[in-house]
Design a protein around this motif. Structure first.
Motif, PDB file in Angstrom:
ATOM      1  N   GLU A 182       1.838 153.859  80.106  1.00  0.00           N
ATOM      2  CA  GLU A 182       2.878 153.964  79.371  1.00  0.00           C
ATOM      3  C   GLU A 182       4.187 153.674  80.016  1.00  0.00           C
ATOM      4  N   ASP A 230      -3.292 146.927  71.265  1.00  0.00           N
ATOM      5  CA  ASP A 230      -3.310 148.132  70.527  1.00  0.00           C
ATOM      6  C   ASP A 230      -2.659 149.248  71.386  1.00  0.00           C
ATOM      7  N   LYS A 233       5.575 155.883  70.768  1.00  0.00           N
ATOM      8  CA  LYS A 233       5.702 157.218  71.115  1.00  0.00           C
ATOM      9  C   LYS A 233       6.999 157.509  71.721  1.00  0.00           C
ATOM     10  N   THR A 276       1.131 167.931  64.469  1.00  0.00           N
ATOM     11  CA  THR A 276      -0.335 168.075  64.442  1.00  0.00           C
ATOM     12  C   THR A 276      -0.530 169.735  64.843  1.00  0.00           C
ATOM     13  N   GLU A 312      -6.656 173.805  60.595  1.00  0.00           N
ATOM     14  CA  GLU A 312      -7.561 172.882  60.095  1.00  0.00           C
ATOM     15  C   GLU A 312      -8.514 172.543  61.595  1.00  0.00           C
ATOM     16  N   TYR A 356     -12.526 172.965  62.304  1.00  0.00           N
ATOM     17  CA  TYR A 356     -13.365 171.796  62.623  1.00  0.00           C
ATOM     18  C   TYR A 356     -14.149 172.276  63.690  1.00  0.00           C
ATOM     19  N   ARG A 406     -17.757 162.026  61.342  1.00  0.00           N
ATOM     20  CA  ARG A 406     -17.913 163.132  61.797  1.00  0.00           C
ATOM     21  C   ARG A 406     -16.879 164.102  62.488  1.00  0.00           C
ATOM     22  N   HIS A 407     -15.901 163.258  63.112  1.00  0.00           N
ATOM     23  CA  HIS A 407     -14.748 163.772  63.810  1.00  0.00           C
ATOM     24  C   HIS A 407     -13.400 163.925  62.921  1.00  0.00           C
ATOM     25  N   VAL A 439     -10.826 165.573  61.109  1.00  0.00           N
ATOM     26  CA  VAL A 439     -10.237 166.895  60.998  1.00  0.00           C
ATOM     27  C   VAL A 439      -9.452 166.877  59.548  1.00  0.00           C
ATOM     28  N   LEU A 440      -8.562 165.856  59.452  1.00  0.00           N
ATOM     29  CA  LEU A 440      -7.835 165.854  58.049  1.00  0.00           C
ATOM     30  C   LEU A 440      -7.503 164.307  57.950  1.00  0.00           C
ATOM     31  N   ARG A 483      -4.726 161.666  56.335  1.00  0.00           N
ATOM     32  CA  ARG A 483      -3.198 161.724  56.038  1.00  0.00           C
ATOM     33  C   ARG A 483      -2.988 161.239  54.516  1.00  0.00           C
ATOM     34  N   ASP A 491      -2.906 157.684  54.306  1.00  0.00           N
ATOM     35  CA  ASP A 491      -2.404 156.459  54.469  1.00  0.00           C
ATOM     36  C   ASP A 491      -3.346 155.512  55.343  1.00  0.00           C
ATOM     37  N   ASN A 535      -4.834 156.755  57.972  1.00  0.00           N
ATOM     38  CA  ASN A 535      -4.958 157.401  59.286  1.00  0.00           C
ATOM     39  C   ASN A 535      -5.449 158.919  59.080  1.00  0.00           C
ATOM     40  N   LEU A 547      -6.748 162.498  61.168  1.00  0.00           N
ATOM     41  CA  LEU A 547      -6.743 163.194  62.464  1.00  0.00           C
ATOM     42  C   LEU A 547      -8.122 163.435  63.130  1.00  0.00           C
ATOM     43  N   TYR A 583     -10.953 164.537  65.762  1.00  0.00           N
ATOM     44  CA  TYR A 583     -11.172 165.707  66.835  1.00  0.00           C
ATOM     45  C   TYR A 583     -11.540 164.558  68.234  1.00  0.00           C
ATOM     46  N   GLU A 618      -0.195 160.189  74.484  1.00  0.00           N
ATOM     47  CA  GLU A 618      -1.383 160.894  73.726  1.00  0.00           C
ATOM     48  C   GLU A 618      -2.271 161.880  74.750  1.00  0.00           C
ATOM     49  N   THR A 647      -6.805 166.747  69.508  1.00  0.00           N
ATOM     50  CA  THR A 647      -7.118 165.643  68.436  1.00  0.00           C
ATOM     51  C   THR A 647      -6.132 164.374  68.758  1.00  0.00           C
ATOM     52  N   TRP A 653      -4.173 161.154  65.993  1.00  0.00           N
ATOM     53  CA  TRP A 653      -3.867 160.301  64.864  1.00  0.00           C
ATOM     54  C   TRP A 653      -4.597 159.258  65.017  1.00  0.00           C
ATOM     55  N   GLN A 654      -5.414 158.525  64.249  1.00  0.00           N
ATOM     56  CA  GLN A 654      -6.081 157.140  64.491  1.00  0.00           C
ATOM     57  C   GLN A 654      -6.165 156.341  63.136  1.00  0.00           C
ATOM     58  N   GLY A 681      -7.288 145.093  67.524  1.00  0.00           N
ATOM     59  CA  GLY A 681      -7.628 145.592  66.554  1.00  0.00           C
ATOM     60  C   GLY A 681      -9.121 145.894  66.244  1.00  0.00           C
ATOM     61  N   HIS A 682      -9.809 145.478  67.019  1.00  0.00           N
ATOM     62  CA  HIS A 682     -11.529 145.614  66.536  1.00  0.00           C
ATOM     63  C   HIS A 682     -12.027 146.695  67.360  1.00  0.00           C
TER      64      HIS A 682
END
Ligand code: SF4
Lengths: 208, 467
Positions: free
Chosen positions: A85, A106, A114, A181, A187, A191, B11-12, B14-15, B17, B19, B21, B23, B25, B148, B157, B159-160, B198-199
């Motif tokens: 970063e 990416d 960020k 977050t 949540e 989990y 399976r990971h 959590v949430l 959004r 859009d 994306n 969340l 785990y 991150e 967690t 966001w992805q 991107g892959h």
């Protein structure tokens, strides 16, 4: 607190190279810091200075016409390689607020978001035209309007760009993503409770 | 229908959004000294705590010298401070640490698998782009930036978004002395340094299935060099056998349930892909790079390409600059390029099989006059095993230096680095300008090819050297 991204009208700095990797943006020996600040001194070090520390007069960052420019315009796959970063911190410390390129790695793109740095992806021919214009008439200005999602080149040429709506909001409002977050803690707790039942082997903690 | 990646991702969650994306785990995080100090500082400044210290493992690797006295003294003040800072942060947060004198210390991507921390079906991150290495176990493993790292410390967690799906199918038996490193160099040359951006890339095919976990890790290690943050290989009996009995692998009481679960992970036969690439391994040759991007890889029997034959103007100017930096003329045979240094190490090629392959070439031969050759095991455990097998003596007798584990000459951060203009045959993963030290010139290749270069004093075709 993340710095909010304000719209910019600034000198555009052309860097006519593709595959600019993060080792080139900030060499490894600058990564020994414990801070996020002060990295501008090492930005593009090997391209800015010769082995004796004398600046290369032709390198755009060393040319007086481009001084103070806050938008860098570069070739494809910008920021590839190492996840450091520090590359974004160095650009930011030097004074850049946005990078325009045909594509970004990416991880680099994420790192920008960020830190209040805007990565703008435009089609390769449009970036080519911007670089050519900025090279032909050094000191030309570029306007970056995030709310409108447009870049205006030195010739008044307007280019629209796409950006993930959430990333846009984070940049405009300077949102602290961790705080957002942490507001979802219930949540995450749920989990983990479910996970301990389904795959208990993933919750065997390492001895600290 | 889902792919391996999609099954793990689903399976990971959590949430969502809404859009695109989610969340996600994160089961585990590996931490090293270079990309973590600002993350811990960020937590402190915000008054936050590490949510699950027991899901983390920290190790110093980038800054550590590889000479025997390193536990007593590190001359470089900043390096010392980063290593001390990591120790302080890990101890303060209750995070496990394999410190500099710990027999398990080593390169972050090598010690994770050795400890049994990396299991099929998990999500795992590290503030390091080569985290994709761990996808060899059938995991979602990826490199992140320091912000991150901090996010995972605080929330467990991230966001992805959703990456596109690419499958690279490698089939056929690898010819003698052609290795997983040659497979991945050939893949990168084929799809380009940004071909995987991107892959998530899944590696499949019988060639991959026959590879050991060590070979699979070499392949996944360099997916980032093709632009892809994720490289994955479906878990199978080879994976399970590697993990069984590792210190942090599921204990006997949970082992069978875990394996049953892991067997459900491979991509469904009718899974769909956004892009498919195929590679015939049976005709592959040992590869080496000539330029300053990992995509600049060619079979060793080739010659330095001519930029003027390149139709695309921006690629032409990139190639010109690369040759200028590398000090090479178009048309030079790759095997006519003399070298000054040899580096056998890094998270790409410093596991036991890599050292065995290099030792096979070094055995009974001598490092060429004027060449300095380093062998740097990837971890303390690799080093111990190599010594038990007598590989250290093979290397020493051939004139190679046998070092302590760390990133070493892979990047110019610790005392092992190239001087300006020096040329290195290296088993690492990046040949960027200045990567191994300012002005240094890097040629990437496999461990057997690097050993062949060491004994030849120039880039050499390992098949000729052993003929
Ligand atoms: S060995 Fe090299 S590529 Fe691997 S983690 Fe260390 S510095 Fe990074």
């Amino acid at each position: 607190m993340i710095r909010k991204f304000e719209s910019l009208t600034t000198v555009g700095v052309p860097l006519d190279r593709g595959n600019v990797d993060t080792d080139a943006i900030i060499p490894a020996r600058y990564l020994k810091t414990l801070k996020r600040t002060g990295l501008g001194a090492g930005l593009f070090f090997a391209w800015r200075y010769d082995a004796g520390g004398v600046p290369f007069p032709g390198f755009p960052l060393n040319r007086p016409e481009y001084r103070g420019g806050e938008v860098l315009v570069a070739g494809e796959n910008f920021g590839c390689g190492s996840s450091r970063e520090h590359a974004v911190w160095a650009l930011s410390d030097f004074g850049f607020r946005a990078v325009i390129a045909p594509s970004f790695s990416d991880i680099f793109r994420n790192n920008c978001l960020k830190n209040g740095m805007l990565p703008v992806t435009l089609p390769a021919p449009e970036v080519r035209a911007l670089i050519d214009a900025l090279l032909a008439a050094p000191g030309g200005t570029v306007e970056v309007d995030l709310p409108a999602q447009t870049v205006t080149g030195p010739g008044g040429d307007v280019h629209r760009f796409d950006i993930d709506p959430f990333a846009k909001r984070c940049l405009l409002e300077g949102l602290d993503e961790i705080a957002l977050t942490l507001a979802c803690a219930a949540e995450i707790d749920r989990y983990e409770r479910d996970g301990k039942k389904a795959t208990p082997w993933l919750f065997l903690d390492l001895p600290g | 229908m889902p792919t391996l990646f999609e099954k793990i991702r689903d399976r990971h969650v959590v949430l969502e959004r809404g859009d695109g994306n989610v969340l996600l785990y994160i089961d585990r995080q590996l931490i090293h000294e270079v990309t973590s100090p600002q993350a811990f500082e960020g937590l402190r400044l915000a008054g936050r705590r590490v949510r699950r210290p027991g899901a983390m493992l920290a190790v110093p690797d980038h800054n550590v010298p590889t000479t025997p006295d390193r536990a007593e003294r590190i001359d470089d003040r900043e390096s010392r401070e980063q290593i001390e800072e990591l120790r302080k942060n890990a101890l303060g947060a209750g995070v496990a640490l394999f410190d500099i004198a710990d027999p398990r210390q080593g390169i972050v991507h090598i010690i994770g698998p050795e400890s049994g921390l990396v299991l099929p079906g998990i999500t795992i991150v590290c503030g390091d782009s080569h985290t994709g290495t761990l996808g060899a176990f059938g995991t979602i493993a990826f490199g992140v930036g320091t912000s991150e790292v901090e996010h995972v410390l605080a929330t467990q967690t991230l966001w992805q978004g959703t990456p596109r799906r690419m499958r690279v199918t490698v089939s056929g038996a690898l010819p003698p002395l052609v290795t997983p490193k040659d497979v991945i160099l050939a893949v990168i040359a084929k799809i380009g340094a940004s071909g995987g951006t991107g892959h998530a890339i899944e590696f499949a095919g019988d060639t991959i299935r026959r590879m050991s976990m060590e070979g699979r890790m070499t392949v996944c290690n360099m997916t980032i060099e093709a632009g892809a943050r994720f490289g994955l290989i479906a878990p199978d009996e080879t994976t399970f056998a590697y993990l069984k009995g590792k210190p942090l692998a599921p204990p006997p009481s949970l082992w069978d349930a875990a394996v049953e679960d892991w067997k459900t992970l491979p991509s469904d036969p009718d899974a769909t892909w956004d892009r498919e690439v195929a590679l015939d391994a049976s005709i592959l040759e040992p590869h080496v790079t000539w330029g300053t991007s990992p995509q600049d890889a060619l079979p060793v029997v080739g010659s330095v390409p001519d930029p003027e034959a390149q139709p695309d103007p921006s690629e032409r100017s990139r190639m010109r600059r690369a040759l200028d930096y590398m000090g090479l003329a178009p048309g030079t045979r790759l095997t006519d390029i003399p070298i000054d240094k040899v580096f056998i190490g890094s998270c790409t090629n410093a596991r036991i099989e890599d050292l065995r392959a290099a030792a096979d070439i070094a055995r009974g031969r001598k490092v060429a006059p004027g060449v300095t050759a380093l062998v740097v095991p990837g971890s303390g455990l690799v080093k111990r095993q190599a010594e038990e097998e007598g590989l250290d003596r093979v290397f020493a007798e051939a004139g190679f230096q046998w070092r302590l584990p760390g990133c070493s000459m892979c990047l110019g951060m610790n005392p092992d680095r190239l001087k300006a203009g020096e040329r290195c045959a290296s088993t690492s993963n990046r040949n960027f300008e200045g990567r191994q030290g300012p002005g240094g010139r890097t040629h990437l290749m496999s461990p057997s090819m690097a050993a062949a270069a060491a004994v030849s004093g120039r880039i050499a075709d390992v098949r000729e050297v052993t003929r």
